[in-house]
Design an enzyme around this catalytic site. Structure first.
Site, PDB file in Angstrom:
ATOM      1  N   HIS A  61      -6.742   4.507   6.806  1.00  9.66           N
ATOM      2  CA  HIS A  61      -6.087   3.961   5.603  1.00  9.66           C
ATOM      3  C   HIS A  61      -5.400   5.061   4.797  1.00  9.66           C
ATOM      4  O   HIS A  61      -4.316   4.849   4.246  1.00  9.66           O
ATOM      5  CB  HIS A  61      -7.096   3.200   4.725  1.00  9.66           C
ATOM      6  CG  HIS A  61      -6.487   2.607   3.484  1.00  9.66           C
ATOM      7  ND1 HIS A  61      -5.548   1.588   3.525  1.00  9.66           N
ATOM      8  CD2 HIS A  61      -6.651   2.896   2.179  1.00  9.66           C
ATOM      9  CE1 HIS A  61      -5.179   1.281   2.299  1.00  9.66           C
ATOM     10  NE2 HIS A  61      -5.833   2.066   1.452  1.00  9.66           N
TER      11      HIS A  61
ATOM     12  N   HIS B  99      -6.329  -9.553  -1.663  1.00  7.01           N
ATOM     13  CA  HIS B  99      -6.403  -9.871  -0.237  1.00  7.01           C
ATOM     14  C   HIS B  99      -7.622 -10.761  -0.004  1.00  7.01           C
ATOM     15  O   HIS B  99      -8.654 -10.589  -0.674  1.00  7.01           O
ATOM     16  CB  HIS B  99      -6.578  -8.597   0.585  1.00  7.01           C
ATOM     17  CG  HIS B  99      -5.451  -7.610   0.441  1.00  7.01           C
ATOM     18  ND1 HIS B  99      -5.413  -6.667  -0.563  1.00  7.01           N
ATOM     19  CD2 HIS B  99      -4.329  -7.421   1.179  1.00  7.01           C
ATOM     20  CE1 HIS B  99      -4.305  -5.943  -0.441  1.00  7.01           C
ATOM     21  NE2 HIS B  99      -3.620  -6.366   0.606  1.00  7.01           N
TER      22      HIS B  99
ATOM     23  N   ASN C 166       2.403   3.419  10.676  1.00  7.28           N
ATOM     24  CA  ASN C 166       1.706   3.918  11.871  1.00  7.28           C
ATOM     25  C   ASN C 166       2.143   3.065  13.049  1.00  7.28           C
ATOM     26  O   ASN C 166       2.597   1.926  12.855  1.00  7.28           O
ATOM     27  CB  ASN C 166       0.187   3.779  11.679  1.00  7.28           C
ATOM     28  CG  ASN C 166      -0.224   2.356  11.332  1.00  7.28           C
ATOM     29  OD1 ASN C 166      -0.128   1.933  10.169  1.00  7.28           O
ATOM     30  ND2 ASN C 166      -0.632   1.592  12.315  1.00  7.28           N
TER      31      ASN C 166
ATOM     32  N   HIS D 239      -4.115   0.056  -5.020  1.00  9.58           N
ATOM     33  CA  HIS D 239      -3.589  -1.163  -5.627  1.00  9.58           C
ATOM     34  C   HIS D 239      -4.050  -1.218  -7.079  1.00  9.58           C
ATOM     35  O   HIS D 239      -5.228  -1.413  -7.356  1.00  9.58           O
ATOM     36  CB  HIS D 239      -4.087  -2.388  -4.864  1.00  9.58           C
ATOM     37  CG  HIS D 239      -3.464  -2.528  -3.514  1.00  9.58           C
ATOM     38  ND1 HIS D 239      -2.593  -3.545  -3.197  1.00  9.58           N
ATOM     39  CD2 HIS D 239      -3.564  -1.773  -2.418  1.00  9.58           C
ATOM     40  CE1 HIS D 239      -2.182  -3.401  -1.954  1.00  9.58           C
ATOM     41  NE2 HIS D 239      -2.766  -2.330  -1.457  1.00  9.58           N
TER      42      HIS D 239
ATOM     43  N   TYR E 126      -9.541 -10.548   2.418  1.00 11.01           N
ATOM     44  CA  TYR E 126     -10.654  -9.737   2.942  1.00 11.01           C
ATOM     45  C   TYR E 126     -11.511  -9.131   1.840  1.00 11.01           C
ATOM     46  O   TYR E 126     -12.615  -8.640   2.088  1.00 11.01           O
ATOM     47  CB  TYR E 126     -10.174  -8.679   3.939  1.00 11.01           C
ATOM     48  CG  TYR E 126      -9.189  -7.644   3.425  1.00 11.01           C
ATOM     49  CD1 TYR E 126      -9.563  -6.680   2.486  1.00 11.01           C
ATOM     50  CD2 TYR E 126      -7.886  -7.625   3.903  1.00 11.01           C
ATOM     51  CE1 TYR E 126      -8.660  -5.729   2.035  1.00 11.01           C
ATOM     52  CE2 TYR E 126      -6.974  -6.677   3.459  1.00 11.01           C
ATOM     53  CZ  TYR E 126      -7.368  -5.729   2.523  1.00 11.01           C
ATOM     54  OH  TYR E 126      -6.475  -4.809   2.073  1.00 11.01           O
ATOM     55  N   GLU E 127     -11.010  -9.132   0.614  1.00  8.08           N
ATOM     56  CA  GLU E 127     -11.842  -8.662  -0.504  1.00  8.08           C
ATOM     57  C   GLU E 127     -12.788  -9.765  -0.976  1.00  8.08           C
ATOM     58  O   GLU E 127     -13.594  -9.533  -1.881  1.00  8.08           O
ATOM     59  CB  GLU E 127     -10.952  -8.223  -1.666  1.00  8.08           C
ATOM     60  CG  GLU E 127     -10.098  -7.006  -1.331  1.00  8.08           C
ATOM     61  CD  GLU E 127      -8.956  -6.800  -2.308  1.00  8.08           C
ATOM     62  OE1 GLU E 127      -8.848  -5.701  -2.848  1.00  8.08           O
ATOM     63  OE2 GLU E 127      -8.171  -7.743  -2.525  1.00  8.08           O
TER      64      GLU E 127
ATOM     65  N   MET F 276      -1.589  -7.091   6.884  1.00  3.02           N
ATOM     66  CA  MET F 276      -2.675  -7.963   6.403  1.00  3.02           C
ATOM     67  C   MET F 276      -2.299  -8.686   5.107  1.00  3.02           C
ATOM     68  O   MET F 276      -3.170  -9.063   4.333  1.00  3.02           O
ATOM     69  CB  MET F 276      -3.940  -7.135   6.148  1.00  3.02           C
ATOM     70  CG  MET F 276      -4.417  -6.301   7.322  1.00  3.02           C
ATOM     71  SD  MET F 276      -5.831  -5.287   6.868  1.00  3.02           S
ATOM     72  CE  MET F 276      -5.917  -4.149   8.259  1.00  3.02           C
ATOM     73  N   SER F 277      -1.024  -8.848   4.869  1.00  2.00           N
ATOM     74  CA  SER F 277      -0.650  -9.439   3.575  1.00  2.00           C
ATOM     75  C   SER F 277       0.594 -10.306   3.736  1.00  2.00           C
ATOM     76  O   SER F 277       0.920 -10.737   4.839  1.00  2.00           O
ATOM     77  CB  SER F 277      -0.376  -8.311   2.569  1.00  2.00           C
ATOM     78  OG  SER F 277       0.765  -7.575   2.968  1.00  2.00           O
TER      79      SER F 277
ATOM     80  N   SER G   1       0.822  -1.223   0.000  1.00  2.00           N
ATOM     81  CA  SER G   1       0.000   0.000   0.000  1.00  2.00           C
ATOM     82  C   SER G   1       0.850   1.263   0.000  1.00  2.00           C
ATOM     83  O   SER G   1       1.655   1.473   0.904  1.00  2.00           O
ATOM     84  CB  SER G   1      -0.885   0.051   1.244  1.00  2.00           C
ATOM     85  OG  SER G   1      -1.799  -0.993   1.241  1.00  2.00           O
TER      86      SER G   1
ATOM     87  N   ALA H 279       3.051  -2.376   3.865  1.00  2.00           N
ATOM     88  CA  ALA H 279       2.842  -1.355   4.884  1.00  2.00           C
ATOM     89  C   ALA H 279       2.430  -2.089   6.148  1.00  2.00           C
ATOM     90  O   ALA H 279       1.677  -3.059   6.084  1.00  2.00           O
ATOM     91  CB  ALA H 279       1.735  -0.406   4.444  1.00  2.00           C
TER      92      ALA H 279
END
Ligand code: HPA
Length: 277
Positions: A245, A82, A233, A60, A84-85, A209-210, A29, A112
């Protein structure tokens, strides 16, 4: 995607590239800048390769970029799938399988991440030394794919020699790096503060998350892996305020220049890296 689909997509991709890629590079990201530095580029949207859906998450772009980076044949994946998509894990890891089948023997992955270890601040670059898989799922589930093993060894999933190479280049180009353990969460919600405390207790330095699904498949295929996180962050509950985000993307972009310098240096001096174990 099943093996015949992977093979067909890889053949098609290969036919569009001037030469087989040596390195497969995945950008996280806000970290897409490296893709712009690829010369003699050929862009192939994922959707042009049979069986791959569109990649939708903000930031993306969803394409392969083939060409030369620092004179070396590379294939860059800009944008990723991902879970989550709503994509099954075998779609999440399909670009990696296609890239390997198209010739790439090494996998350089950036993401990220939230910083968990004390002292981490936005903009820090961290070499991933190991990971925790909180997806409790795997792209390897199902029948063993062509060129893969059933039970990949994960003792040194993140190649020690490639990390040493990255540290040497980082010193040379003046980009400070540390090392850390990356915990991959399924998302898409950012973690709760309690989850972040749990991850810290379990030994995580970073959370994202990846990465982990593709690294697992890369190891099953015998690829060398180098993983790098950009801390965008401090993880939830460890700093002031809330997570956003847009902020992740912005820090990714502003820190992206240093990461690009590092990635280019790593690729330029690839031949200096210690050989595979
Ligand atoms: N958590 C999960 N994924 C992330 C974060 C985070 O804090 N920052 C960037 N990606």
């Amino acid at each position: 995607m099943n093996d015949p689909e992977i093979h067909a997509a890889a053949s098609r991709l290969r036919s569009l590239l001037a030469e087989p890629p040596e390195l497969f590079i995945v950008l996280g990201s806000g970290l897409g800048a490296v893709a712009g530095a690829v010369e003699d580029r050929v862009e192939v949207p994922f959707t042009d390769l049979t069986g791959l859906p569109d990649a939708t998450v903000t930031g993306h772009a969803g394409r392969f970029v083939g060409g030369r980076l620092e004179g070396r044949p590379v294939l860059v994946q800009s944008g990723r799938y991902h879970a989550y998509e709503g994509h099954p894990y075998d779609v999440v890891v399909a670009p990696l399988r296609i890239a390997h089948r198209a010739g790439a023997g090494a996998f350089l992955v950036t993401n990220a991440a939230g910083g968990i270890r004390e002292g981490m601040t936005p903009g820090d670059i961290v070499l991933i030394s190991d990971h925790l898989n909180f997806h409790f799922a795997s792209g390897l589930r199902g029948r063993v794919r062509d060129g893969e093993v059933r039970f990949p060894d994960m003792t040194e999933a993140y190649d020690r020699g490639l990390r040493a190479h990255a540290r040497a280049v980082a010193d040379e180009v003046g980009v400070p790096v540390s090392e850390g353990v990356y915990a991959s969460m399924p998302g898409p919600a950012f973690e709760t503060p309690a989850e972040v405390r749990m991850l810290r207790t379990l030994g995580a330095d970073l959370v994202g998350m990846s990465t982990v699904p593709s690294v697992t498949v890369a190891r099953a295929r015998g690829m060398r892996v180098l993983g790098m996180s950009m801390v965008t962050n401090v993880a939830a509950g460890l700093g002031e305020g809330v997570l956003d985000h847009e902020e992740v993307m912005e820090v990714g972009r502003s820190g992206g220049e240093r990461l690009e310098t590092l990635v280019r240096g790593i690729v330029a001096r690839w031949d200096d890296a210690p050989p595979a174990p």
